[in-house]
Design an enzyme around this catalytic site. Structure first.
Site, PDB file in Angstrom:
ATOM      1  N   LYS B  78       0.863  -1.194   0.000  1.00 28.49           N
ATOM      2  CA  LYS B  78       0.000   0.000   0.000  1.00 28.49           C
ATOM      3  C   LYS B  78       0.892   1.235   0.000  1.00 28.49           C
ATOM      4  O   LYS B  78       1.905   1.280   0.708  1.00 28.49           O
ATOM      5  CB  LYS B  78      -0.904  -0.013   1.240  1.00 28.49           C
ATOM      6  CG  LYS B  78      -1.948   1.107   1.259  1.00 28.49           C
ATOM      7  CD  LYS B  78      -2.890   0.981   2.469  1.00 28.49           C
ATOM      8  CE  LYS B  78      -3.967   2.079   2.440  1.00 28.49           C
ATOM      9  NZ  LYS B  78      -4.926   1.970   3.564  1.00 28.49           N
ATOM     10  N   SER B 162      -9.920   2.363   2.719  1.00 27.28           N
ATOM     11  CA  SER B 162      -8.990   3.001   1.818  1.00 27.28           C
ATOM     12  C   SER B 162      -8.029   2.041   1.125  1.00 27.28           C
ATOM     13  O   SER B 162      -7.403   2.420   0.139  1.00 27.28           O
ATOM     14  CB  SER B 162      -8.149   4.014   2.602  1.00 27.28           C
ATOM     15  OG  SER B 162      -7.326   3.337   3.540  1.00 27.28           O
ATOM     16  N   SER B 186     -10.328   0.432   7.133  1.00 26.70           N
ATOM     17  CA  SER B 186      -9.731   0.479   5.797  1.00 26.70           C
ATOM     18  C   SER B 186      -9.107  -0.823   5.321  1.00 26.70           C
ATOM     19  O   SER B 186      -8.692  -0.922   4.169  1.00 26.70           O
ATOM     20  CB  SER B 186      -8.653   1.567   5.741  1.00 26.70           C
ATOM     21  OG  SER B 186      -9.231   2.833   5.584  1.00 26.70           O
TER      22      SER B 186
END
Lengths: 494, 497, 96
Positions: B78, B162, B186
């Site tokens: 990420k 997210s 998330s």
């Protein structure tokens, strides 16, 4: 004696509070492992934490906590076993995180006291409201480039103690003494080097004025004043400015001002004009600082004798004057020097400290400080050690040299670092105390100067000075004047 | 050999150990898959050269006999995690071109274990979003498509957020596992939306060092994989004490894989009544009931519990997270890195305002402003302090509940994935997505989402297991049982290649 | 209290150092008011005598030893700077 500013109509008092920022003595920064040394090349003492790179996190330096606690203890303050780091949010070029990590609601140290000794012989307790730990910002340089400001982050993250006084001071003198005393204490305990030229200590000065007996007036904060002299000057100038405004029917705006020692004025800081809203909240990257009684006890154990205690001991044990004691304890180096000197004198003479201290104090404060001053040196780079000083004073005490000769010897010592005995020996400065030799000289003089002898005997007793002079001349200044006097008088008297 | 990208981490590990497979083969297959996955927009930086280098080193290490479970496993990162020498922007324009000189602890742990880096993954800007639509690099598409949906069979759905890039890369077989981060859900919510397993450990288990901060007291790294076992393996790699993070826990990391015994007999599983929402889709309720039945069948005891302050978790979160974010994001000022916008003759103040206006997207600006507002003079007590107190009550609710149960079972999200654009104009509707995940984030508890079924139009649904602090083992074990009971849910049809 | 007007938006935008054009203020005021209005439901909760929770971690802060272990990496510090000169960060001139 109240400090009064006379206006055209009324008398005004001044009310002063100080926030002193003192750099904590530590090798590394408060929240990073970068060095704190002064004077490095720009941005060479910056970690990625100090530069607030994304994802970087603070970790706290144990020594800074310990020094904060020691400082609190030295001021007799309450120590908070639970304290919290908050973020103070504002934007500035040399504040990389966009916030300063500081302590707002729960500082590490609570209320304490600093006693100042005023010139008029009175003393006054100034209350300290709190001490908290916080990060220093970097340095912005506005004068290196016509359109740009340059930013150096070497200082960013260096640990500071903010020592906040209550508005307890009523004159520039008191404020100056407060900063001086605080500096002395910090230097004694080693929690700050007190070096104001290098910015290790600087003060934000809160000044307000009021007519006698009236409630507190609106205050202005003069930022970053970096010497005791400037603290006093800034207060005088700012108080006068405020009085003039009030007497002209104006009112004081609460604002942040800058002291300009060259122009001798304070002026509003444009960059700080905007009202601040710091949005303090507990720093979620850190947890509360907690310690136990043992930690506090160990910190207390590590404290040296503090200046007030030392002052008291110098007066009571050494029998030196209150004034002299005050001067000697003002700097740790001078009190250390003095104590070593006394120890060496006691050691060599077998006399009590109180028997040697007064002369020693006079010598330190007169000859030694005078020479240092003249040479632009301090005790830390003094070429004469306490042991050498003791040796010199011992030579006067046992009559080997006269006080006059001692001054010359000291001058050479100061220049060369040689011992007093060596100088006296090499230069043949030993005082002639051999009564036989002096008697012989006197007898010869009396024979050679019958007229002067007669004048003396006719009542012109001042003539004895002539004979003393002649004896000294004959001995190259080395005759012990006490012995000369002692022998000369009976012979002249016939 | 069959399609190597379909392998799970555990299977690949065993094959690598046996010598049936090399990391290089495995990595090359994944590099190809990554290349072909561009329409999904999951990867914003691809690092095939690094991957190949890592793979060769991994093969050497395996040969030398000192491999770990992650050695040679291709994973993706990420973009919230700083990767030394590889652009890291948290998908924000304001970090344009930022190449860190440091490595996050989470990714360093993976590289130390010999994992292979495929690239950096798309995400909501600064992890602020629940649909991966706030990224500066454009939205990520959910690899799953709805069958017979009113929107047509080619409609694009969000992958959740997210960590939208993380779940998508894993669901689309382009990475075997991905790092992710969870501030209010998330990891769990996007895992549920994409049929992947996502776990966020206890706050303090993973170091936050080098992870771009959103809300420091909530942010916690975790992983996304295609099985519970893979999640256990990868989680063990990324966790661990780190002196560089003052909130990192000084605790040993257990062998998580060993917890997957499949035996939950006698385990007490709490069912919080407050998670029955008005108007929640029936299929979510039904999925939850199915989950309860599965664990009961497996011998667990079902305990009705109450978490009375649940409904206040979201509003408290939307004070605390923006407040911390408003401060954490103050460092993006155009001075030391990233974007600078300084028109001719601009003052420093002009530069700040222009840079931050240009650099932050709308949602980030909105949250910074909310955070600034709730911390500002006169409002602190009414908002921030109040929210912290409510946070305490929420945490207390869990403490009370955990006196009666070992883990808690709930749905992960109140719906399946929604269509792209559906909620992007309504911040509040978007925030409500996290209603089931936020409470555990506020309390700092471990939580996971395990795929448990499909919606009526064929989109994945997840169940959430929450654990007691430091008890990831029971979370993983319970997830394992649900995973087994749910059976094969299939995979998205590969439409993007 | 949840009503955020244009002036308030302008003020918090300024505090946040985000330039918001005049024509966006109205819309933002509505959005933020809406969100803050929803947040107001927290007032239903009785929080008397509740200790605020700042972090899920309930241990005390770990301390590190006072050692110089970092710094001396000017290139790494400056490499991403939009403008660096002579080892400094450079920003538009600030007038104090």
């Amino acid at each position: 004696m109240t400090y009064i500013i006379q206006g055209t109509r009324d008398d005004f008092e001044v009310v002063i509070g100080l926030e002193v920022h003192a750099q904590v003595t530590s090798k590394a920064k408060l929240f990073s492992g970068a060095a704190t040394a002064f004077g490095a090349e720009p941005n060479t003492q910056v970690s990625l934490v100090d530069a607030a790179m994304p994802g970087m996190l603070p970790t706290i330096n144990a020594e800074c906590i310990r020094q904060g606690v020691r400082t609190g203890l030295a001021l007799g303050a309450e120590i908070n076993k639970f304290s919290v780091f908050d973020r103070k949010n504002y934007f500035y070029a040399d504040l990389p995180q966009g916030y300063q990590i500081s302590q707002f609601k729960h500082p590490i140290v609570g209320e304490g006291t600093i006693t100042i000794n005023k010139k008029d012989g009175t003393s006054k307790d100034i209350d300290v409201e709190r001490i908290h730990l916080e990060q220093d910002a970097g340095k912005s340089m506005h004068d290196q480039h016509p359109q740009m400001t340059y930013v150096d982050l070497n200082r960013s993250g260096v640990a500071l103690m903010e020592i906040v006084s209550k508005p307890d001071m009523a004159s520039p003198e008191e404020a100056g003494l407060y900063v001086g005393k605080l500096r002395t204490i910090l230097r004694y305990i080693g929690s700050c080097d007190g070096n104001m030229e290098q910015g290790s200590m600087r003060a934000d000065v809160n000044v307000s004025v009021r007519r006698a007996g009236e409630p507190l007036g609106t205050r202005c904060e003069i930022k970053n004043v970096n010497s005791i002299r400037f603290v006093r000057q800034a207060i005088e100038i700012e108080a006068r400015r405020q009085v003039d405004i009030i007497e002209d029917g104006g009112h004081i705006d609460q604002e942040t001002r800058l002291f300009d020692p060259v122009k001798g004025e304070t002026r509003s800081m444009r960059s700080k004009e905007e009202a601040h809203d710091y949005r303090y909240f507990p720093d979620p990257d850190l947890l509360p600082v907690e310690f136990d009684d043992d930690f506090i006890a160990a910190a207390r154990e590590s404290l040296p004798e503090l200046p007030d205690a030392k002052h008291h001991r110098f007066v009571s044990d050494f029998g030196i004057s209150d004034y002299n004691a005050g001067v000697l304890v003002a700097e740790k180096e001078s009190s250390d020097f003095f104590e070593e000197l006394i120890a060496a004198l006691v050691d060599a003479s077998g006399k009590k400290a109180s028997a040697v201290a007064a002369k020693a104090a006079n010598w330190v404060m007169g000859d030694l400080f005078g020479a240092l001053n003249k040479a632009g040196k301090t005790l830390s780079d003094c070429p004469v050690s306490p042991a050498q000083g003791a040796e010199l004073l011992g030579l006067i005490e046992d009559g080997t040299i006269s006080g006059r000769t001692a001054k010359d010897v000291f001058e050479i010592m100061f220049e060369t670092g040689d011992s007093a005995e060596k100088i006296v020996e090499e230069k043949g400065l030993k005082q002639v105390s051999d009564t036989g030799a002096i008697e012989k000289i006197i007898d010869d003089l009396l024979v050679a100067n019958p007229a002067q002898v007669q004048q003396y005997r006719d009542g012109k007793v001042k003539m004895i000075g002539f004979f003393v002079g002649q004896v000294m001349k004959a001995t190259g200044g080395q005759a012990n004047p006490a012995i000369v006097n002692q022998l000369l008088k009976p012979k002249l008297d016939g | 050999m069959t399609d190597l990208t379909k392998l799970k981490i555990a299977e690949a590990r065993d094959a690598l150990a046996k010598g049936d497979l090399t990391s290089l083969e495995l990595t090359e297959a994944h590099i190809k898959a990554v290349e072909a996955s561009s329409p999904l927009n999951a990867f914003i930086v691809k690092t095939p050269e690094i991957a190949l280098k890592n793979a060769k080193a991994a093969d050497e290490r395996i040969k030398a006999g000192n491999a770990t479970a992650m050695t040679g496993i291709p994973v993706a990162i990420k973009d919230l995690f700083a990767t030394k020498g590889v652009r890291t922007t948290a998908c924000s324009h304001i970090l344009d071109g930022f190449v860190p000189e440091y490595e996050s602890t989470v990714t360093q742990n993976l590289w130390d274990d010999g994992a292979v880096m495929l690239g950096k993954l798309n995400m909501d800007e600064f992890a602020m979003g629940s649909s991966n639509e706030t990224s500066h690099y454009g939205p990520v598409k959910n690899p799953w498509r709805a069958k017979g949906s009113a929107k047509g069979s080619n409609a694009d759905f969000v992958p959740g957020g997210s960590s939208g890039g993380s779940v998508t890369s894993v669901a689309a077989f382009t990475a075997m596992g991905a790092t992710a981060s969870d501030t209010g859900g998330s990891i769990r919510q996007p895992a549920a939306f994409t049929g992947t397993f996502g776990i966020k450990p206890t706050y303090g288990r993973c170091s936050r060092y080098g992870m771009v901060a959103f809300a420091s007291s909530l942010d916690q790294a975790g992983v996304v994989t295609r099985s519970v076992r893979d999640g256990a393996i990868m989680l063990e790699s990324v966790c661990g004490f780190d002196a560089k993070d003052s909130t990192s826990a000084q605790m040993d990391v257990p062998n998580f894989e060993a917890a997957l015994t499949g035996d939950i007999r006698g385990m007490k599983i709490g069912i919080p009544k407050e998670y029955h929402l008005d108007g929640m889709p029936k299929e979510i309720e039904a999925l939850w009931d199915k989950g309860i039945a599965w664990v009961k069948d497996a011998g667990a005891e079902i305990i009705d519990i109450s978490l009375p302050h649940t409904k206040y978790a979201l509003p408290a979160y939307y004070i605390i997270a923006p407040a911390e974010a408003s401060s954490n994001l103050a460092r993006y000022d155009g001075v030391r890195y990233g974007l600078r916008s300084a028109p001719m003759g601009a003052s420093l103040e002009d530069m700040y305002e222009a840079t931050r206006a240009a650099g932050f997207g709308e949602e980030v600006q909105r949250r910074i402003m909310i955070g600034t507002y709730v911390l500002s003079a006169g409002y602190y007590d009414a908002y921030y302090l109040k929210a912290q107190k409510v946070r305490q009550l929420i945490s207390n609710d869990f403490k009370t509940a955990y006196q009666k149960c070992d883990v808690i079972l709930t749905p992960t999200a109140p719906s399946a994935a929604f269509a792209m654009g559906e909620k992007s104009d309504d911040p509040l509707a978007m925030y409500l997505n996290d209603v089931f995940t936020v409470p555990a984030s506020l309390a700092g508890l471990p939580g996971a989402s395990v795929p448990a079924g499909l919606s009526s139009d064929g989109l994945p649904l997840g169940l959430q297991i929450l654990g007691q602090p430091w008890d990831e083992a029971n979370v993983l074990k319970t997830c394992g049982v649900i995973e087994a009971a749910a059976g094969d849910l299939g995979a998205p049809a590969i439409w993007w290649e | 209290m949840s009503d955020i007007d244009k002036a308030t938006v302008a003020k918090i935008a300024r505090l946040s150092r985000i330039k918001i054009e005049e024509d966006r203020l109205e819309g933002l005021a509505g959005e933020l008011s809406n969100i803050m209005g929803w947040i107001e439901q927290l007032n239903e909760v009785d929080t008397d005598n509740i200790t605020p929770m700042a972090s899920p971690v309930d241990t005390k802060l770990r301390w590190r030893a006072d050692e110089v272990s970092d710094g001396d990496k000017r290139d790494a510090v400056l490499i991403n700077a939009p403008q660096g000169e002579y080892g400094f960060f450079a920003v538009p001139k600030v007038i104090e």
